[in-house]
Scaffold this motif. Structure first.
Motif, PDB file in Angstrom:
ATOM      1  N   SER A 123       0.834  -1.209   0.000  1.00  0.00           N
ATOM      2  CA  SER A 123       0.000   0.000   0.000  1.00  0.00           C
ATOM      3  C   SER A 123       0.867   1.258   0.000  1.00  0.00           C
ATOM      4  CB  SER A 123      -0.926   0.012   1.212  1.00  0.00           C
ATOM      5  OG  SER A 123      -1.892  -0.993   1.080  1.00  0.00           O
ATOM      6  N   TRP A 139       2.320   1.727  -3.555  1.00  0.00           N
ATOM      7  CA  TRP A 139       1.409   2.281  -4.569  1.00  0.00           C
ATOM      8  C   TRP A 139       1.051   3.738  -4.268  1.00  0.00           C
ATOM      9  CZ3 TRP A 139       3.401  -1.366  -6.609  1.00  0.00           C
ATOM     10  CH2 TRP A 139       3.070  -2.706  -6.491  1.00  0.00           C
ATOM     11  N   ASN A 140       0.965   4.086  -2.979  1.00  0.00           N
ATOM     12  CA  ASN A 140       0.524   5.441  -2.635  1.00  0.00           C
ATOM     13  C   ASN A 140       1.422   6.081  -1.564  1.00  0.00           C
ATOM     14  OD1 ASN A 140      -2.159   5.841  -4.128  1.00  0.00           O
ATOM     15  ND2 ASN A 140      -2.481   3.865  -3.129  1.00  0.00           N
ATOM     16  N   ASP A 194       2.622   8.916  -1.391  1.00  0.00           N
ATOM     17  CA  ASP A 194       2.304  10.319  -1.153  1.00  0.00           C
ATOM     18  C   ASP A 194       1.019  10.515  -0.353  1.00  0.00           C
ATOM     19  OD1 ASP A 194       0.892   9.157  -3.198  1.00  0.00           O
ATOM     20  OD2 ASP A 194       0.826  10.941  -4.458  1.00  0.00           O
ATOM     21  N   LYS A 195       0.196   9.441  -0.253  1.00  0.00           N
ATOM     22  CA  LYS A 195      -1.101   9.598   0.411  1.00  0.00           C
ATOM     23  C   LYS A 195      -1.281   8.682   1.623  1.00  0.00           C
ATOM     24  CE  LYS A 195      -3.624  11.081  -3.700  1.00  0.00           C
ATOM     25  NZ  LYS A 195      -4.577  10.639  -4.725  1.00  0.00           N
ATOM     26  N   GLU A 241      -8.968   9.922   9.209  1.00  0.00           N
ATOM     27  CA  GLU A 241     -10.189   9.337   8.639  1.00  0.00           C
ATOM     28  C   GLU A 241     -10.288   9.692   7.160  1.00  0.00           C
ATOM     29  OE1 GLU A 241     -13.822   9.903  10.746  1.00  0.00           O
ATOM     30  OE2 GLU A 241     -14.925   8.732   9.273  1.00  0.00           O
ATOM     31  N   ASP A 242      -9.686   8.852   6.384  1.00  0.00           N
ATOM     32  CA  ASP A 242      -9.543   9.125   4.961  1.00  0.00           C
ATOM     33  C   ASP A 242      -9.285   7.794   4.259  1.00  0.00           C
ATOM     34  OD1 ASP A 242      -8.650  11.176   2.734  1.00  0.00           O
ATOM     35  OD2 ASP A 242      -7.136   9.603   2.787  1.00  0.00           O
ATOM     36  N   PRO A 243      -9.852   7.590   3.075  1.00  0.00           N
ATOM     37  CA  PRO A 243      -9.651   6.289   2.405  1.00  0.00           C
ATOM     38  C   PRO A 243      -8.181   6.007   2.095  1.00  0.00           C
ATOM     39  CG  PRO A 243     -10.752   7.869   0.959  1.00  0.00           C
ATOM     40  CD  PRO A 243     -10.743   8.474   2.318  1.00  0.00           C
ATOM     41  N   TYR A 244      -7.366   7.045   2.018  1.00  0.00           N
ATOM     42  CA  TYR A 244      -5.948   6.823   1.716  1.00  0.00           C
ATOM     43  C   TYR A 244      -5.079   6.789   2.977  1.00  0.00           C
ATOM     44  CZ  TYR A 244      -6.556   7.426  -3.303  1.00  0.00           C
ATOM     45  OH  TYR A 244      -6.924   7.265  -4.610  1.00  0.00           O
ATOM     46  N   ARG A 245      -5.200   7.798   3.810  1.00  0.00           N
ATOM     47  CA  ARG A 245      -4.218   7.974   4.890  1.00  0.00           C
ATOM     48  C   ARG A 245      -4.146   6.779   5.839  1.00  0.00           C
ATOM     49  NH1 ARG A 245      -1.561  12.139   5.879  1.00  0.00           N
ATOM     50  NH2 ARG A 245      -1.751  12.209   8.117  1.00  0.00           N
ATOM     51  N   PHE A 301      -6.928   3.989   5.640  1.00  0.00           N
ATOM     52  CA  PHE A 301      -7.647   2.806   5.164  1.00  0.00           C
ATOM     53  C   PHE A 301      -7.030   2.146   3.933  1.00  0.00           C
ATOM     54  CE2 PHE A 301     -10.647   4.876   7.947  1.00  0.00           C
ATOM     55  CZ  PHE A 301     -11.078   3.809   8.692  1.00  0.00           C
ATOM     56  N   ARG A 302      -5.836   2.561   3.513  1.00  0.00           N
ATOM     57  CA  ARG A 302      -5.112   1.774   2.506  1.00  0.00           C
ATOM     58  C   ARG A 302      -4.544   0.508   3.141  1.00  0.00           C
ATOM     59  NH1 ARG A 302      -6.820   1.490  -1.701  1.00  0.00           N
ATOM     60  NH2 ARG A 302      -8.488   2.338  -0.477  1.00  0.00           N
ATOM     61  N   HIS A 305      -4.508  -2.947   4.383  1.00  0.00           N
ATOM     62  CA  HIS A 305      -5.385  -4.099   4.196  1.00  0.00           C
ATOM     63  C   HIS A 305      -4.938  -5.274   5.062  1.00  0.00           C
ATOM     64  CE1 HIS A 305      -7.261  -1.787   1.115  1.00  0.00           C
ATOM     65  NE2 HIS A 305      -6.217  -1.806   0.321  1.00  0.00           N
ATOM     66  N   LYS A 330      -8.599   2.095  14.175  1.00  0.00           N
ATOM     67  CA  LYS A 330      -9.895   1.838  13.534  1.00  0.00           C
ATOM     68  C   LYS A 330     -10.973   1.602  14.601  1.00  0.00           C
ATOM     69  CE  LYS A 330      -8.007  -0.033   9.216  1.00  0.00           C
ATOM     70  NZ  LYS A 330      -7.569  -1.272   8.520  1.00  0.00           N
ATOM     71  N   MET A 362     -12.060   4.821  16.017  1.00  0.00           N
ATOM     72  CA  MET A 362     -12.918   5.556  15.078  1.00  0.00           C
ATOM     73  C   MET A 362     -14.333   5.005  15.110  1.00  0.00           C
ATOM     74  SD  MET A 362     -10.763   6.320  11.693  1.00  0.00           S
ATOM     75  CE  MET A 362      -9.390   7.462  11.709  1.00  0.00           C
TER      76      MET A 362
END
Lengths: 115, 236
Positions: free
Chosen positions: B159, B162-163, B165-166, B196-200, B202-203, B205, B228, B231
């Motif tokens: 993860s 792939w990302n 930067d995020k 709380e962000d799909p990238y920061r 929740f990438r 897995h 999690k 949250m």
């Protein structure tokens, strides 16, 4: 335009939790389906149709498909997030996927209530 | 005193001279006192002083000599030579730009680390002596504060590849939970908002490569799970 990195969409938790809840529903349905199918006196079309004729089994099956497609939506979107970087292509893929899944759900409803 | 020769295959890249990276085969004679991979690297460096790698404390505290050793991230100073299969294949940490040979540019890694505000936020005037915690509250920080920021975990996480930067990455998220779990910190809600962000956050897995490679035996996956959980508890 300077391509700044933007984060903070504030929807991660809902989808993460949704994926887990839908997984539980699908697991429970699998058990229900197995019990019902194994309890059939004989595996033929008439019995198969009778199994889904009851309101509860029909509703449970529809709920299973709804959960499956929501689960798939989050999973596929995760894949797009990782591997498809251009925002335009990703948005187009999101739209195609969402429309397909909504279509599949309608198809599932049609199949179930036509029985 | 017995000595043995060990073969190495080492990633070499000098951007001033090389068009592209290549693997170089080297060998070095080790004495029985050369027990760790870092000892072997220091000997190799004595033979060929163009070989570049970071190292400092040589005892697993500074985290500078993190590298990919036979396909798995680890610290050269903590890796036993006896346990390594020959030839020993050394590459830089994956997913980060290579500065030279085994040295990577860790700017992105530290940018993510700084993004979680890795310091105590408490707006009350400091007490005369210290901000007290109960033994139980202090215990919650065990397994979190020991991170040495070697980047072995984040650079073994797909993860993060792939990302970068995020996605904050396992090291940054472990540090984030270290402050979320700290009863002396007053910015818990802001910290959770920040993640709380799909990238920061929740990438992640939960594939647990981070746990597998951590040279300090820490568990970023567990810390991420606790973030999690918090949250969820906040939301319901």
């Amino acid at each position: 335009m300077v391509d700044r990195i933007v984060v903070g969409a504030h929807y991660g938790l809902k989808d993460w939790l949704g994926q887990r809840i839908t997984a539980c529903v699908m697991a429970l349905y699998t058990v229900l389906f197995a019990v019902q199918a194994l309890g059939l006196p004989e595996m033929n079309y008439a019995n198969w149709r009778a199994m889904f004729a009851g309101g509860f089994m029909r509703f449970a099956t529809f709920l299973f498909f709804a959960c499956l497609f929501y689960h798939v939506w989050v999973g596929i979107r995760d894949i797009y997030m990782d591997y498809v970087k251009p925002a335009g292509i990703r948005l187009a893929l999101h739209a195609v996927t969402a429309l397909l899944l909504i279509g599949y759900l309608g198809w599932a409803a049609q199949a179930l209530w036509r029985l | 005193m017995s000595s043995r020769t060990v073969e190495f295959s080492i990633y070499r890249y000098n951007p001033d001279k090389d068009d592209k990276p290549y693997m170089q085969t080297l060998s070095v004679e080790l004495d029985s006192t050369d027990r760790k991979l870092l000892d072997a690297l220091v000997k190799l460096k004595a033979k060929d002083d163009t070989l570049s790698f970071r190292r400092s404390c040589r005892e697993g505290v500074c985290g500078s000599d993190a590298m990919n050793i036979n396909g798995k991230n680890g610290l050269a100073c903590l890796t036993d030579m006896e346990k390594l299969e020959s030839p020993v294949v050394l590459r830089p940490l994956p997913g980060l730009p290579v500065v030279r040979d085994l040295i990577v540019d860790m700017t992105q890694f530290f940018k993510q680390y700084h993004s979680i505000k890795p310091y105590l936020i408490n707006n009350e005037p400091p007490p005369e002596r210290e901000r007290l915690q109960s033994p139980e509250e202090r215990d919650e920080l065990n397994g979190l504060y020991e991170c040495i920021l070697c980047a072995c975990c984040s650079t073994s996480c797909p993860s993060f590849w792939w990302n970068p930067d995020k996605f904050v990455g396992p090291a940054g998220l472990l540090a984030a939970y270290r402050f979320i779990a700290d009863t002396r910190d007053q910015a818990t809600s802001e910290r959770l908002d920040n993640l709380e962000d799909p990238y920061r956050l929740f990438r992640c897995h939960t594939i647990m490569n981070c746990v597998d490679v951590c040279p300090k035996s820490l568990n970023p996956t567990r810390a991420i799970g606790k973030i999690k959980d918090m949250m969820v508890r906040r939301a319901i």
